[in-house]
Design a protein around this motif. Structure first.
Motif, PDB file in Angstrom:
ATOM      1  N   VAL A  58       0.835  -1.256   0.010  1.00  0.00           N
ATOM      2  CA  VAL A  58       0.010   0.040   0.033  1.00  0.00           C
ATOM      3  C   VAL A  58       0.689   1.467  -0.059  1.00  0.00           C
ATOM      4  CG1 VAL A  58      -1.739   1.466   1.314  1.00  0.00           C
ATOM      5  CG2 VAL A  58      -1.980  -1.186   0.915  1.00  0.00           C
ATOM      6  N   CYS A  59       1.868   1.279   0.657  1.00  0.00           N
ATOM      7  CA  CYS A  59       3.114   2.492   0.696  1.00  0.00           C
ATOM      8  C   CYS A  59       3.389   2.513  -0.588  1.00  0.00           C
ATOM      9  CB  CYS A  59       4.001   2.139   1.565  1.00  0.00           C
ATOM     10  SG  CYS A  59       5.286   3.375   1.628  1.00  0.00           S
ATOM     11  N   GLY A  60       3.786   1.323  -1.406  1.00  0.00           N
ATOM     12  CA  GLY A  60       4.279   1.660  -2.765  1.00  0.00           C
ATOM     13  C   GLY A  60       3.150   2.054  -3.840  1.00  0.00           C
ATOM     14  N   LEU A  61       2.111   1.719  -3.816  1.00  0.00           N
ATOM     15  CA  LEU A  61       0.965   2.000  -4.332  1.00  0.00           C
ATOM     16  C   LEU A  61       0.378   3.566  -4.099  1.00  0.00           C
ATOM     17  CD1 LEU A  61      -1.754  -0.868  -3.838  1.00  0.00           C
ATOM     18  CD2 LEU A  61      -0.430  -0.344  -6.082  1.00  0.00           C
ATOM     19  N   ASN A  62       0.954   4.085  -2.772  1.00  0.00           N
ATOM     20  CA  ASN A  62       0.727   5.429  -2.428  1.00  0.00           C
ATOM     21  C   ASN A  62       1.806   6.237  -3.431  1.00  0.00           C
ATOM     22  OD1 ASN A  62       2.097   7.697  -0.766  1.00  0.00           O
ATOM     23  ND2 ASN A  62      -0.167   7.659  -0.535  1.00  0.00           N
ATOM     24  N   LEU A  63       2.956   5.752  -3.411  1.00  0.00           N
ATOM     25  CA  LEU A  63       3.893   6.348  -4.213  1.00  0.00           C
ATOM     26  C   LEU A  63       3.867   6.437  -5.391  1.00  0.00           C
ATOM     27  CD1 LEU A  63       6.971   5.219  -2.087  1.00  0.00           C
ATOM     28  CD2 LEU A  63       6.308   7.503  -1.973  1.00  0.00           C
ATOM     29  N   MET A  64       3.208   5.333  -6.043  1.00  0.00           N
ATOM     30  CA  MET A  64       3.000   5.235  -7.696  1.00  0.00           C
ATOM     31  C   MET A  64       2.031   6.194  -7.791  1.00  0.00           C
ATOM     32  SD  MET A  64       2.982   1.476  -8.650  1.00  0.00           S
ATOM     33  CE  MET A  64       2.881   0.318  -7.346  1.00  0.00           C
ATOM     34  N   GLN A  65       1.004   6.415  -7.062  1.00  0.00           N
ATOM     35  CA  GLN A  65      -0.255   7.484  -7.194  1.00  0.00           C
ATOM     36  C   GLN A  65       0.256   8.696  -6.932  1.00  0.00           C
ATOM     37  OE1 GLN A  65      -3.195   6.218  -8.225  1.00  0.00           O
ATOM     38  NE2 GLN A  65      -3.841   8.408  -8.374  1.00  0.00           N
ATOM     39  N   ALA A  66       1.196   8.942  -6.400  1.00  0.00           N
ATOM     40  CA  ALA A  66       1.840  10.269  -6.139  1.00  0.00           C
ATOM     41  C   ALA A  66       2.448  10.610  -7.252  1.00  0.00           C
ATOM     42  CB  ALA A  66       2.438  10.368  -4.836  1.00  0.00           C
ATOM     43  N   HIS A  67       3.430   9.879  -7.923  1.00  0.00           N
ATOM     44  CA  HIS A  67       3.727  10.279  -8.930  1.00  0.00           C
ATOM     45  C   HIS A  67       3.262  10.592 -10.286  1.00  0.00           C
ATOM     46  CE1 HIS A  67       8.421   9.602  -8.280  1.00  0.00           C
ATOM     47  NE2 HIS A  67       8.045   8.628  -7.363  1.00  0.00           N
ATOM     48  N   LEU A  68       2.103   9.506 -10.318  1.00  0.00           N
ATOM     49  CA  LEU A  68       0.943   9.617 -11.265  1.00  0.00           C
ATOM     50  C   LEU A  68       0.084  10.942 -11.165  1.00  0.00           C
ATOM     51  CD1 LEU A  68      -0.606   6.139 -11.570  1.00  0.00           C
ATOM     52  CD2 LEU A  68       0.784   7.324 -13.337  1.00  0.00           C
ATOM     53  N   THR A  69      -0.152  11.469  -9.998  1.00  0.00           N
ATOM     54  CA  THR A  69      -0.758  12.654  -9.615  1.00  0.00           C
ATOM     55  C   THR A  69       0.126  14.005 -10.060  1.00  0.00           C
ATOM     56  OG1 THR A  69      -1.701  11.502  -7.800  1.00  0.00           O
ATOM     57  CG2 THR A  69      -1.641  14.094  -7.630  1.00  0.00           C
TER      58      THR A  69
END
Length: 153
Positions: A83-94
């Protein structure tokens, strides 16, 4: 590189990697090759962009399959790391979406100077809304990560 934002986790995902279960040598070689290909010295041209997008899509498809068919293989600690990695991926996409919106608004892309203003404004508005909503997704992932960390500490 990510800019500081409210939706980023306080955890350093990369520091958690040494605790992960090991992969075989062939897998590690692939990871190292991709890290080199996509690292700081990566080319920024369209073919590499297509390759990076393809690799990213393969990776998230795999994550979806794993969480559908093999959830029982991952404990809460691994779920927190995921979930931490998904958060970082989402942050990069954002932030990528927000940069695309800003560059579109500034007509920085070749051919955009000649595009009709109303059509381009609609694109910018859609991208801006996507960027704002993407922040909310990242924020929810951050909250889930923090709660999972509380369960595993």
């Amino acid at each position: 590189m990510l800019k500081p934002a409210w939706y980023l986790p306080g955890a350093d995902w990369y520091a958690q990697v040494p605790d992960r279960p090991g992969i075989d040598d062939d897998g590690q070689d692939v990871v190292n090759m991709l890290a080199q290909m996509l690292g700081d010295n990566a080319r920024l041209d369209p073919p590499v962009t297509v390759a990076m997008t393809y690799i990213s899509l393969l990776a998230v498809e795999h994550l979806g399959d794993i969480m559908t068919h093999a959830a029982e293989l991952h404990d809460l600690g691994e779920l927190a790391r995921l979930v931490c990695g998904l958060n970082l991926m989402q942050a990069h996409l954002t932030q990528a979406i927000q940069r695309i919106a800003a560059n579109t608004d500034a007509r920085a892309f070749p051919g955009s100077v000649d595009a009709p203003a109303a059509a381009l404004r609609a694109v910018v508005d859609s991208l801006s809304a996507a960027g704002a909503n993407s922040e909310l997704v990242a924020g929810h992932l951050k909250e889930a990560h923090l709660r999972l960390n509380g369960l595993t500490q």
